[in-house]
Structures are given as C-alpha cells and as structure tokens.
Design a protein around this motif. Structure first.
Motif, short mmCIF file in Angstrom:
data_model
loop_
_atom_site.label_atom_id
_atom_site.label_comp_id
_atom_site.label_asym_id
_atom_site.label_seq_id
_atom_site.Cartn_x
_atom_site.Cartn_y
_atom_site.Cartn_z
N ALA A 13 -12.23 -3.26 -9.90
CA ALA A 13 -11.01 -1.78 -10.18
C ALA A 13 -10.47 -2.25 -11.52
O ALA A 13 -11.05 -1.74 -12.48
CB ALA A 13 -10.27 -1.65 -9.49
N PHE A 20 -4.95 0.82 -9.80
CA PHE A 20 -5.49 0.45 -8.23
C PHE A 20 -5.02 0.82 -7.05
O PHE A 20 -3.48 1.69 -7.31
CB PHE A 20 -5.91 -0.22 -8.16
CG PHE A 20 -5.02 -1.43 -7.75
CD1 PHE A 20 -3.98 -1.67 -6.44
CD2 PHE A 20 -4.46 -2.32 -9.07
CE1 PHE A 20 -3.56 -2.76 -5.92
CE2 PHE A 20 -2.68 -3.16 -7.90
CZ PHE A 20 -2.69 -3.24 -6.79
N ALA A 77 -9.85 2.86 -7.48
CA ALA A 77 -9.10 2.80 -9.02
C ALA A 77 -9.58 4.25 -9.49
O ALA A 77 -10.56 4.75 -9.79
CB ALA A 77 -10.91 2.12 -10.35
N ALA A 85 -3.09 -2.48 -15.46
CA ALA A 85 -3.70 -2.26 -14.40
C ALA A 85 -2.72 -1.66 -13.62
O ALA A 85 -1.33 -3.80 -13.18
CB ALA A 85 -4.61 -2.92 -13.39
#
Length: 387
Positions: A113, A94, A77, A125
C-alpha cells in the motif's frame, strides 16, 4: 522456502477477485470470539467502484496476500482528492486491512500500500480508512467483546501491534460510547426544566422529525450542518452530495421519521442528529451472505422493525452558534430529544461514535451518561519520505 509457504501480494482485478476481497474477513475471522460478519452487500456499498461514491473524488487499489494459493490478508491503498484539498498535504490512505496473525503478512500488505501511494506522490500514509473518514475508520484497540454495531469495524487483537511493528505510529484515537435508554439514563442527563424546546427562553427554538416524502431535501440540510459543524475536527472531510444521496438510499428501508432530530431557531437549522438502527440486530445471525430463507427472515424482521439497539452516526451544531449560550447547550438538547423519542422506539441502547479523543466538550457531555468508552479505534501515520 517451500513454494507453498511463499507469500505473494497481488493487486485485485476483476469482479471475481473483488468478491473474494470483500468476503475475506469473515473467512479469516470465523469463530473468533466477538466477531460477527457484516452483510456482503453492506461492504459492497463501501468498496465496489460502481457503488461507492468515494470513487467520484478518489481512486484506490486493492491488494490480497496469498500463501500457497490461499488468501491470508487484504488491504486497500487510496488517494482522496478532497482530503488533499482539505488537509493541504499529500496524505494518502490505507484501509480494509485484515489478516491472519502473522507479522510478515501485515508488513507485506502495508509495504504494498505504501509503495502504491509513494509512486503517486504521497508523502504520508494514514489509516485505516475504508475508504475515507466518512466511511469506516480506525483499527479496533478496545471493545472486542462489545455487541457489534452498524458501520463499526471489528479487528482481532493481534492487528494493532503488527501495524506498529511495521513502522506506523498513533495519529489519533476515536471513541464510541454506549448510552442506555430509559428513566435512569434520563435522570442522569440533567437539563434544567426551564430549558424546553419551544417554551420560555427557547420559544424560538423548535425541533422536527424527518420528512419521509422529502428525505433528499432533509439529507442536504443534514449534510450542510454536518460539514459546517465538523470542519475543524481532526481528519474530518466534507460529505459530498453523492455520498449523502447514497447514504439516504442505503438507509431509507430502516429509517423512521423519529431517527432524524433537526433543531431550528426561527426556522433556521442550528443542530442535527441522525440515529440509525443497528443492522446487526436483525442480520447478525444470518452470516455475511444469507440463504434465500435467511433473506426472507431478514425482510420479516425489517418489516417488524425488530431492532433493540441503534447508533448516532451524525451530531452537529452550526458554527454560527459557537460562543453563544444556546450553542453550548444544543448538543445536550439534541440528546434530550433523542431520549424523549426513545419512548416510542424499541431501542434499549444507543451507541455514539466516532468521537475524536481530543473533543473534550463532547466527551464531557457524553460521559455524564456513559462514564467510559465501550470501544476505541486507532488511526496510524507513517512517513513515506523517511529512509
């Protein structure tokens, strides 16, 4: 649940665990058709905080999934300050996602993550990126049986569906094309005979190779053109000076002057391409951590330049050429020059990637030579604010 079956996600700390993290994919995927492990030293350049220039503008946390004391998956991450500045959003990343065929493992890794990113104020993300879009990107969707290529990751077929099952949706695909080198390919790449660099209407347009004694200077020219040319491409981030310095240092042993195509108009750089020999050609049969004899073999192959494939990793045209007749043909002229130089180099095939799937002008140019992509990589997004 039996204690031996319990899944535990642990943050990576210390050099010993980092080494285990780096080596894990070749342990998970050993024997799978199409998988060829990269050299550990190559992966260390990407992931080690003391080696990777990413850590000059970003921060990361690595995680491993353990079951019964045995590693069954990994993930990173990371937050890139350059990306936040460029994209104008708190998008975290990630990457380095590798795992066994088990939905609970992939889900737990992605959850760890996402939690790390959310706790640091990220709202989305995105990935996989190792560690950002200037490194390795995407998860392999197509091309598992294609020959391996330098800095292009390989993933098992089970991984994309498991990422999607964990709540991630496609953001963008990136493509790679294989271009055969030789008379037949040159015949397909039709550029009018009147359009020759340094002649006629292109009398003020010239090309040159890399200056081995001034590689750092040429690297900065390459960086400037790349950052200018790719500034509006989806997900692209500027290459920093440290990243270019690291790239030059890592590739210097395998680069030849002919690998660098710089096109200038009246002495000013207007287009550039960089070809890198495929390290897998000389290291693919040695494993990720060669024996002492393996290193001797690698050195001998390197000295004799026993490569037969290569990859175009950078190709860009100056933004001041946009909308001009010259700007429209510069990518084709750069490819023509690469083919011409191919007569003195041992390559039978050159791979071009990554190409953003919505970059239709570049795709149309390449697909005159290679009608269909040989590999497809996918980048996913997931909201970190949704309930």
């Amino acid at each position: 649940m039996n204690e031996a079956d319990q899944l535990v996600i642990t943050p990576v700390s210390g050099l010993r665990q980092l080494s285990q993290f780096i080596r894990l994919p070749r342990r998970l995927y050993a024997g799978l058709p199409g998988y060829v492990p990269p050299l550990d030293m190559e992966q260390k350049d990407l992931l080690h905080p003391r080696k990777s220039p990413f850590f000059g503008h970003g921060r990361a946390q690595y995680f491993m999934a353990m079951r019964g004391g045995r590693p069954v998956g990994r993930i990173s991450a990371q937050i890139d300050d350059l990306a936040i500045d460029r994209l104008g959003e708190n998008i975290g990343f990630f990457g380095a996602l590798d795992a066994i065929d088990d939905a609970s493992v992939v889900s737990a890794l992605l959850h760890a993550a996402c939690d790390w990113l959310r706790e640091r104020g990220m709202i989305t993300a995105r990935g996989p990126f190792t560690l950002n879009s200037n490194g390795e990107l995407g998860v392999m969707i197509e091309g598992h049986d294609a020959p391996p290529m330098i800095a292009m990751p390989w993933h098992p077929r089970w991984l994309p569906p498991l990422i999607e099952a964990a709540g991630f949706a496609k953001a963008m695909d990136f493509l790679a094309y294989q271009m055969e080198i030789g008379p037949q390919a040159e015949a397909k790449h039709l550029v009018p005979s009147s359009l020759r660099l340094g002649e006629g209407r292109l009398g003020s347009v010239t090309t040159r190779t890399m200056r081995k004694d001034r590689m750092a200077e040429d690297g900065e020219i390459l960086r400037g053109l790349y950052n200018d040319a790719w500034r509006n491409n989806w997900g692209s981030l500027p290459l920093t000076q440290d990243e270019m310095t690291a790239m030059v240092a890592q590739m210097k042993p395998i680069l030849k002057p002919e690998h660098f195509v710089l096109i200038e108009q009246k002495g000013e750089p207007v287009a550039v391409a960089l070809v890198v020999p495929n390290l897998y050609d000389i290291a693919g049969d040695l494993g990720g951590a060669p024996s002492p004899l393996g290193w001797v073999r690698l050195a001998a192959r390197l000295l004799r330049h026993q490569f037969h494939t290569a990859r175009v990793i950078l190709l860009g045209v100056s933004s001041r050429m946009e909308g001009t007749a010259l700007g429209a043909i510069l990518p084709a002229l750069a490819i023509t020059e690469l083919m011409r130089r191919g007569h003195s180099l041992p390559y039978r095939m050159v791979e071009m990637g990554w190409i953003v799937e919505n970059n239709m002008p570049m795709r149309r140019l390449i697909e005159r030579l290679a009608p269909a992509p040989c590999k497809r990589y996918r980048v996913y997004d997931r909201s970190l604010t949704a309930n």
